[in-house]
Design a protein around this motif. Structure first.
Motif, short mmCIF file in Angstrom:
data_model
loop_
_atom_site.label_atom_id
_atom_site.label_comp_id
_atom_site.label_asym_id
_atom_site.label_seq_id
_atom_site.Cartn_x
_atom_site.Cartn_y
_atom_site.Cartn_z
N GLU A 97 0.72 -1.14 0.09
CA GLU A 97 -0.05 0.14 0.17
C GLU A 97 0.96 1.22 -0.02
N LYS A 98 1.78 1.12 0.86
CA LYS A 98 2.83 2.25 1.01
C LYS A 98 3.53 2.39 -0.28
N GLU A 137 1.27 4.22 -2.93
CA GLU A 137 1.12 5.45 -2.36
C GLU A 137 2.23 6.35 -3.09
N GLN A 161 2.50 9.19 -5.71
CA GLN A 161 3.29 10.68 -5.24
C GLN A 161 4.46 10.91 -6.32
#
Length: 592
Positions: A229-230, A233, A237
């Motif tokens: 998930e990170k 993300e 970004q």
């Protein structure tokens, strides 16, 4: 890592257990030894108090003392010897008679063992506790304040050593079990973790390569799922940052292209990677594009910039080097090497036009000359005023004596003297330093106040005022007089009538005022001199109005500029800084 996380707590808990157990055993042995010595001391004191014999004889003949020493060795935990030693170091009496009459053994003190037990980490002293050693506890017996004998009890650490070895075996066995269980767990989940890590690794490789990877999907709800998930993300970004970076880079190049200095960026081979418009105009008179071409081929072979580029590549950076370009003009050239290698990865070249610098130096020189001239004129004006006042008084007396026939000539002389005195007064006022009386006020109100003084029969005043204009912090009296002079000049420029426009607007951190007339305008050769002292284009003008207005505005931190075209009229623009505490207003413009 998982194995380490499982093994470390086990070892730490085992160390704490060893510390606790061994420390408790040493404390118990110490307290037991102190108790037995205290019992022997009381028995010795009682034996010495019952007879007049010497200490050695009294103790040897005391049956209770012998029995107590024997029972101490027989029943005391870890006690291997108990004796009473004389002042000369010879054993007087001992349990089971061992060593009586012989020198006492020199054993380490129990205090050393107590010090080991009081350490923060007893585990560091474990090697010395794994083997059995004998320690000695002593207590001195005094008679009338003088030492008579010493009670000695020897204790062994055999039980402590056995316990320490047993605990070490437990630790090693427990660690082995933990390692075996951890390795089994790792083998069971290794394949699954490696597959998920391979998926994440592929995503990171695409991200590093500058690609935009699709979102990574990892099954489960553990740390890898959180990491995925990170990563997703982070990927989003990075894509957003790359888009913003491309936009910012484009904007940066646009900004660099628009600055007045010429900027050129070369790579290691001398190829022009970037050149703004100023560089293109100043370095490429052939109108051939600089970007993408080698600088040596884009410029003439004898161009002086090429020699400086070669010397910078071979040597060190050069800054602010004066250079006359073949296309005309003198510039300060600075070279910046890119990278720290012996051969630079590229060069950044900045060419700054010397013309503004020369103009600034000229303005500074003019200001200095004006200051010196002002001192001279101020002194001269003071010298002139006294004779002028005396002449005026004499002319008044002469008028009474001359009668009506000479009165008109004397009056004319008096008017000329008065005009000369007023000119001297105006000159003094212009040269005199002003003490500013700063206040916050609205320039729109000031313009309306001055506009109301204009003769409405000849001149029509049109207002274009910004209602959101913030207040300024200036000397209102000086600004009033300066604007009054400018508006009067504009009104006098239209003797047959016309339209006068007074406008205001916010320009960054300053307020810009404009006074525009529809008069005949000012010729270019006159426009450069209108702020000179005593220069005027009007008959009967003093030539002090515009210099005074410029001085008043500059004293308040502002600027004045006049633009005029013959037959079109004149526009005078004044900028003044806004007050630091000026409240923000809604941006609504109005015309009155």
């Amino acid at each position: 890592m998982a194995l380490l996380l499982m093994l470390v707590p086990t070892i730490v808990l085992s160390i704490i257990s060893i510390d606790s157990r061994i420390g408790a055993m040493i404390d118990d042995m110490s307290r037991s030894t102190d108790f037995m010595i205290a019992q022997i001391f009381e028995e010795v004191r009682l034996a010495l108090s019952q007879g007049d014999a010497d200490v050695a004889t009294a103790l040897k003949s005391s049956e209770p003392v012998r029995k107590l020493l024997d029972s101490t060795v027989a029943f005391g935990p870890a006690v291997v010897a108990a004796s009473i030693v004389g002042d000369d170091g010879t054993v007087i009496v001992a349990a089971n008679g061992d060593g009586e009459g012989k020198p006492a053994l020199n054993l380490p003190s129990v205090r050393e063992l107590d010090e080991q037990a009081s350490r923060w980490l007893l585990f560091t002293s474990l090697p010395s506790l794994l083997t059995a050693k004998v320690y000695e506890a002593q207590r001195r017996v005094d008679i009338n304040g003088h030492p008579a004998a010493t009670i000695s009890v020897g204790v062994t650490t055999a039980l402590i050593a056995d316990q320490a070895r047993h605990l070490l075996v437990v630790i090693v066995a427990t660690a082995g079990l933990v390692i075996a269980a951890a390795m089994l767990a790792v083998l069971l989940i290794a394949n699954r973790i490696l597959e998920q890590l391979a998926t994440l690794n592929s995503g990171f490789e695409q991200l590093v390569a500058g690609k935009s990877p699709s979102e990574v999907q990892v099954s489960g709800a553990g740390e890898l799922s959180t990491l995925a998930e990170k990563f997703n993300e982070l990927s989003r970004q990075v894509r957003a940052d790359r888009s913003r970076l491309d936009s910012d880079q484009s904007h940066l190049f646009d900004v660099v292209r628009s600055i007045q200095d010429a900027v050129v960026l070369l790579d290691a081979n001398g190829v022009v990677l970037f050149a703004n418009k100023e560089a293109q105009d100043r370095l490429a008179p052939k109108n051939s594009p600089l970007e993408g071409a080698a600088l040596a081929s884009a410029l003439d072979a004898e161009h002086p910039l090429l020699a400086l580029v070669q010397s910078t590549v071979a040597g060190t950076e050069a800054h602010d080097v004066p250079l006359a370009l073949p296309a005309g003009g003198t510039y300060l050239v600075s070279f910046f090497r890119l990278g720290r290698e012996r051969v630079p990865a590229g060069l950044l070249i900045v060419l700054r036009d010397l013309k503004p610098v020369i103009e600034l130096e000229t303005a500074l020189d003019s200001s200095n000359r004006l200051a010196r001239l002002g001192t001279l004129i101020s002194g001269l004006a003071h010298q002139l005023r006294s004779p002028l006042n005396g002449m005026n008084m004499r002319l008044e007396l002469l008028r009474h004596e001359a009668g009506e026939a000479g009165a008109k000539h004397i009056d004319k002389l008096r008017r000329e003297v008065t005009r000369l005195d007023e000119a001297v007064e105006a000159l003094l006022r212009f040269m005199r330093p002003e003490q500013l009386k700063l206040s916050d006020f609205d320039l729109n109100e000031l313009l309306k106040e001055l506009g109301a003084r204009v003769n409405p029969e000849k001149v029509k005043v049109e207002y274009q005022l910004d209602s959101a204009l913030p207040t300024v912090q200036c000397d209102r009296g000086l600004i009033y007089e300066a604007l009054s002079n400018l508006i009067t000049n504009a009104e006098q420029a239209m003797p047959d009538g016309g339209e006068l426009t007074l406008s205001s607007k916010l320009q960054g951190t300053a307020v810009e005022l404009a006074i525009a007339d529809r008069g005949p305008g000012i010729a270019k050769e006159q426009l450069d001199r209108i702020f000179d002292l005593y220069y005027t284009t009007k008959a009967g003008g003093s030539g002090l109005g515009l210099p005074f207005a410029m001085r008043a505005i500059e004293l308040n931190g502002g600027k004045i500029a006049i633009d005029s075209e013959v037959g079109q009229g004149t526009v005078c623009k004044i900028t003044l800084p806004i007050a630091s505490n000026a409240p923000a207003k809604s941006a609504v413009s109005s015309a009155a």
